[in-house]
Design a protein around this motif. Structure first.
Motif, PDB file in Angstrom:
ATOM      1  N   PHE A 269       0.814  -1.213   0.000  1.00 24.55           N
ATOM      2  CA  PHE A 269       0.000   0.000   0.000  1.00 24.55           C
ATOM      3  C   PHE A 269       0.854   1.273   0.000  1.00 24.55           C
ATOM      4  CE2 PHE A 269      -2.492  -3.357   1.864  1.00 24.55           C
ATOM      5  CZ  PHE A 269      -3.782  -3.143   1.395  1.00 24.55           C
ATOM      6  N   ASP A 270       0.407   2.268  -0.795  1.00 19.24           N
ATOM      7  CA  ASP A 270       0.993   3.619  -0.785  1.00 19.24           C
ATOM      8  C   ASP A 270      -0.140   4.635  -0.696  1.00 19.24           C
ATOM      9  OD1 ASP A 270       4.020   3.441  -1.379  1.00 19.24           O
ATOM     10  OD2 ASP A 270       3.153   2.104  -2.875  1.00 19.24           O
ATOM     11  N   LEU A 271       0.095   5.705   0.074  1.00 22.89           N
ATOM     12  CA  LEU A 271      -0.958   6.697   0.296  1.00 22.89           C
ATOM     13  C   LEU A 271      -0.345   8.084   0.436  1.00 22.89           C
ATOM     14  CD1 LEU A 271      -4.042   7.018   0.783  1.00 22.89           C
ATOM     15  CD2 LEU A 271      -3.552   6.834   3.233  1.00 22.89           C
ATOM     16  N   CYS A 272      -0.879   9.030  -0.321  1.00 23.74           N
ATOM     17  CA  CYS A 272      -0.387  10.408  -0.288  1.00 23.74           C
ATOM     18  C   CYS A 272      -1.575  11.368  -0.356  1.00 23.74           C
ATOM     19  CB  CYS A 272       0.555  10.666  -1.458  1.00 23.74           C
ATOM     20  SG  CYS A 272       1.252  12.331  -1.514  1.00 23.74           S
ATOM     21  N   VAL A 273      -1.582  12.358   0.535  1.00 20.70           N
ATOM     22  CA  VAL A 273      -2.645  13.370   0.593  1.00 20.70           C
ATOM     23  C   VAL A 273      -2.042  14.742   0.328  1.00 20.70           C
ATOM     24  CG1 VAL A 273      -4.395  14.463   2.045  1.00 20.70           C
ATOM     25  CG2 VAL A 273      -3.955  12.002   2.252  1.00 20.70           C
ATOM     26  N   SER A 274      -2.659  15.500  -0.558  1.00 23.91           N
ATOM     27  CA  SER A 274      -2.213  16.869  -0.852  1.00 23.91           C
ATOM     28  C   SER A 274      -3.349  17.849  -0.582  1.00 23.91           C
ATOM     29  CB  SER A 274      -1.764  16.997  -2.311  1.00 23.91           C
ATOM     30  OG  SER A 274      -0.682  16.142  -2.595  1.00 23.91           O
ATOM     31  N   ILE A 430       1.530  15.129   2.081  1.00 19.64           N
ATOM     32  CA  ILE A 430       1.805  14.307   3.259  1.00 19.64           C
ATOM     33  C   ILE A 430       1.668  12.847   2.866  1.00 19.64           C
ATOM     34  CG2 ILE A 430       1.095  13.764   5.611  1.00 19.64           C
ATOM     35  CD1 ILE A 430       0.058  16.654   5.819  1.00 19.64           C
ATOM     36  N   GLN A 431       2.746  12.077   3.088  1.00 22.86           N
ATOM     37  CA  GLN A 431       2.793  10.712   2.582  1.00 22.86           C
ATOM     38  C   GLN A 431       3.304   9.760   3.655  1.00 22.86           C
ATOM     39  OE1 GLN A 431       4.769  10.353  -1.163  1.00 22.86           O
ATOM     40  NE2 GLN A 431       4.865   8.131  -1.120  1.00 22.86           N
ATOM     41  N   CYS A 432       2.739   8.576   3.673  1.00 25.30           N
ATOM     42  CA  CYS A 432       3.172   7.534   4.599  1.00 25.30           C
ATOM     43  C   CYS A 432       4.344   6.756   4.014  1.00 25.30           C
ATOM     44  CB  CYS A 432       2.015   6.582   4.900  1.00 25.30           C
ATOM     45  SG  CYS A 432       2.469   5.259   6.045  1.00 25.30           S
ATOM     46  N   THR A 456       8.218   7.362   9.313  1.00 25.73           N
ATOM     47  CA  THR A 456       6.886   6.832   9.040  1.00 25.73           C
ATOM     48  C   THR A 456       6.051   7.773   8.170  1.00 25.73           C
ATOM     49  OG1 THR A 456       6.127   7.777  11.138  1.00 25.73           O
ATOM     50  CG2 THR A 456       6.825   5.464  11.157  1.00 25.73           C
ATOM     51  N   VAL A 457       6.322   9.085   8.269  1.00 26.92           N
ATOM     52  CA  VAL A 457       5.586  10.078   7.482  1.00 26.92           C
ATOM     53  C   VAL A 457       6.541  11.178   7.036  1.00 26.92           C
ATOM     54  CG1 VAL A 457       3.809  11.893   7.544  1.00 26.92           C
ATOM     55  CG2 VAL A 457       3.348   9.669   8.579  1.00 26.92           C
ATOM     56  N   CYS A 458       6.373  11.605   5.798  1.00 28.38           N
ATOM     57  CA  CYS A 458       7.035  12.802   5.279  1.00 28.38           C
ATOM     58  C   CYS A 458       5.964  13.867   5.083  1.00 28.38           C
ATOM     59  CB  CYS A 458       7.735  12.507   3.958  1.00 28.38           C
ATOM     60  SG  CYS A 458       8.495  13.956   3.182  1.00 28.38           S
ATOM     61  N   GLN A 459       6.183  15.017   5.689  1.00 32.06           N
ATOM     62  CA  GLN A 459       5.179  16.086   5.692  1.00 32.06           C
ATOM     63  C   GLN A 459       5.771  17.336   5.042  1.00 32.06           C
ATOM     64  OE1 GLN A 459       2.219  17.962   9.082  1.00 32.06           O
ATOM     65  NE2 GLN A 459       4.290  17.453   9.705  1.00 32.06           N
TER      66      GLN A 459
END
Length: 552
Positions: A269-274, A430-432, A456-459
């Motif tokens: 799984f990959d997840l990124c929110v902008s 913001i990505q896990c 764990t997270v890059c913000q």
């Protein structure tokens, strides 16, 4: 500064002559020009566009003979302007140097048992968009960043972060060999086998400070190793766009936090929110929206009470992906339930969703779904801050509430923060990256120097502002508040200030700021010893943002 004798490419010396200065200014443009040209003294004495190896060798020799320094630019996207230099320096612009038919080719794969993956020989002059197109034509893929205009040169040296970070790691994790012109003008190939220490230092040390990298040999992946249509198990993706509302931001970021908090979360799984302020060029991010532009703008106009002529409003964007690693991986009800969390937000009336698309296609196609076609988010100066964390208690510590509140101040008009909304524009990503099965973590001891691999997270909180002192002060004030909130003993995000080289900010004197970029002094000095061996005269020391050379 005089021009270089017998140099075949174009040369632009710094000049006070109005006509010559106009040509110079037109070519003295990098990403950071808008924000750091003055305070970082980004006025090279000479800007040159090499045509080939020979031109680079002549430039390096010219610099050594005259006591000048050399900066190397492939794409120019480094946020602090580290690809530029001062009046006693020469900038090598490699954007067009290596674009011939032999500069992006497939090579024979390594013999087993070393690898069964193919190799691609790619020059630093190629953009991520061009690189992605080439791989897609050959049904191949590799993790890399999302901005199509970024070049491979600095991108790989600083990691190559992107949407596939959990599932496949960094682009730099896939580099097998580095072709480089060193300080003596010699062409050398650097691999783990030939020079493990230099290989380590180049991939994660300060970019451009070990020599002039011209090409990489990169191990890539076959579509067929991760796409099994005969069994119905194929890569899946989801792209969503919502008009900004805080509820959706918190719901999506909660999923990022929950994934980051779970060390057992599968690699697939990959997840990124902008989150993007109004006026963002959304059609460059998702070209497919143009197909329904009229309908989308009509819904926006009705919701906002405008006449349909308003600029694109603030938005929330989601990229979600699942990829099978082997034929045994199945698209189960549990996997589908993960995507359903996002599909259920596909309501304009309730959540202001304007676009939702489920994707099922090979990974070489999927990677293109995550690309952004514009060179920069807003044509404005900026205050950019990026934070890394290794926290696994983000949900418990209510980080989502804190960052959502900070974002809301800028993207939503209110009487309390009207000046921020009017003068500043956000591009948040913001990505896990977390979990013990994440390849970002699993590749931590692979012979490269990239830092903070337990993250764990890059913000990424990028704040652009209207030119002028008012806008700058507002952006700086907002970021100073973020610094206090996101880093420190009582922070809900990270107890330590951790940064990445591609998104540097603040003091760009590496001797003072290295603890932000490297885990410990031993690692910093290990890189520094290679800096001295590779650059004993300081030829590739064009500005303060470089690891200090340390004599053995």
């Amino acid at each position: 500064m005089e021009t270089i004798l017998d140099f075949k490419g174009l040369q632009y010396p710094y000049s006070t002559d109005p006509i010559a200065r106009k040509r110079y200014n037109a070519n003295n443009v990098v990403y950071a020009t808008s924000s750091h040209q003055i305070d970082h003294n980004m006025f090279p004495g000479l800007i040159v566009f090499p045509q080939n190896d020979s031109d680079i060798q002549k430039a390096v020799k010219y610099a050594k003979d005259h006591g000048y320094v050399v900066s190397v630019m492939s794409g120019g996207h480094q946020y602090s302007g580290a690809c530029s230099t001062h009046g006693k320096g020469i900038q090598l612009n490699l954007k067009l140097t290596y674009k011939g038919p032999k500069d992006l080719v497939l090579l024979p794969k390594l013999p087993s048992p070393d690898s069964n993956r193919p190799l691609v020989y790619a020059s630093v002059s190629h953009s991520l968009g061009e690189f992605n197109d080439f791989l897609r034509k050959h049904q191949l893929f590799v993790p890399h960043g999302q901005c199509k205009d970024v070049r491979l040169g600095g991108h790989a040296q600083t990691g190559g972060y992107g949407q596939l970070g959990r599932s496949f790691g960094l682009l730099g994790d896939h580099i097998w060999a580095i072709r480089m012109i060193n300080h003596d003008g010699e062409i050398q190939e650097v691999t783990k086998a030939s020079n493990a220490e230099l290989f380590f230092a180049i991939l994660g040390g300060s970019p451009g400070n070990f020599g002039v990298i011209t090409h990489y040999t990169i191990e890539v992946h076959h579509d067929t190793d991760h796409d099994f249509p005969e069994t119905g198990t194929r890569p899946r993706g989801f792209k969503g766009v919502w008009l900004y509302n805080k509820t959706v931001v918190k719901l999506l970021l909660h999923e990022v936090a929950a994934m980051a908090d779970d060390p057992e979360y599968p690699r697939n799984f990959d997840l990124c929110v902008s989150v993007l302020s109004s006026s963002f060029r959304i059609f460059k991010l998702m070209p497919e929206l143009e197909n329904d532009a009229a309908g989308i703008f009509q819904r926006i106009a009705e919701a906002l009470g405008e006449n349909g002529e308003a600029k694109w409003p603030a938005s929330v964007v989601l990229y979600a992906q699942w990829v099978p690693m082997t034929v045994e991986d199945k698209y189960t009800d549990k996997v589908d339930a993960w995507f359903q969390k996002f599909r259920k937000l596909d309501s304009f009336l309730k959540y202001w969703c304007v676009h939702a698309a489920s994707i099922e296609e090979p990974m070489s196609q999927m990677t293109g779904e995550w690309l952004f076609a514009r060179p920069r988010e807003f044509d404005l100066p900026y205050e950019k801050h990026t934070y890394m964390t290794n926290s696994t208690t983000l949900v418990r510590d209510k980080w989502v509430d804190q960052v959502a509140d900070q974002i809301h101040q800028v993207v939503a008009p209110s009487l309390d923060h009207l000046a921020l909304w009017d003068n500043c524009f956000l591009s948040v990503q913001i990505q896990c990256y977390g979990g013990k099965y994440s390849q970002y973590y699993a590749n931590r001891d692979n012979g490269t120097a990239y830092s903070w691999r337990d993250s764990t997270v890059c913000q990424v909180l990028d704040c652009f502002y209207r030119e002028g002192e008012d806008g700058k002060a507002l952006a700086k004030g907002w970021q100073e508040a973020n610094d206090k909130l996101m880093c420190g003993e009582h922070s809900p995000f990270s107890q330590q200030d951790k940064r990445v080289l591609w998104a540097s900010y603040g003091n760009w004197d590496m001797e003072k700021s290295w603890p932000f970029y490297y885990e410990d002094q031993a690692k910093y000095e290990r890189i520094g010893r290679q800096r001295y061996l590779a650059d004993p005269l300081g030829t590739f020391t064009p500005n303060p943002f470089n690891v200090k050379a340390v004599k053995n």
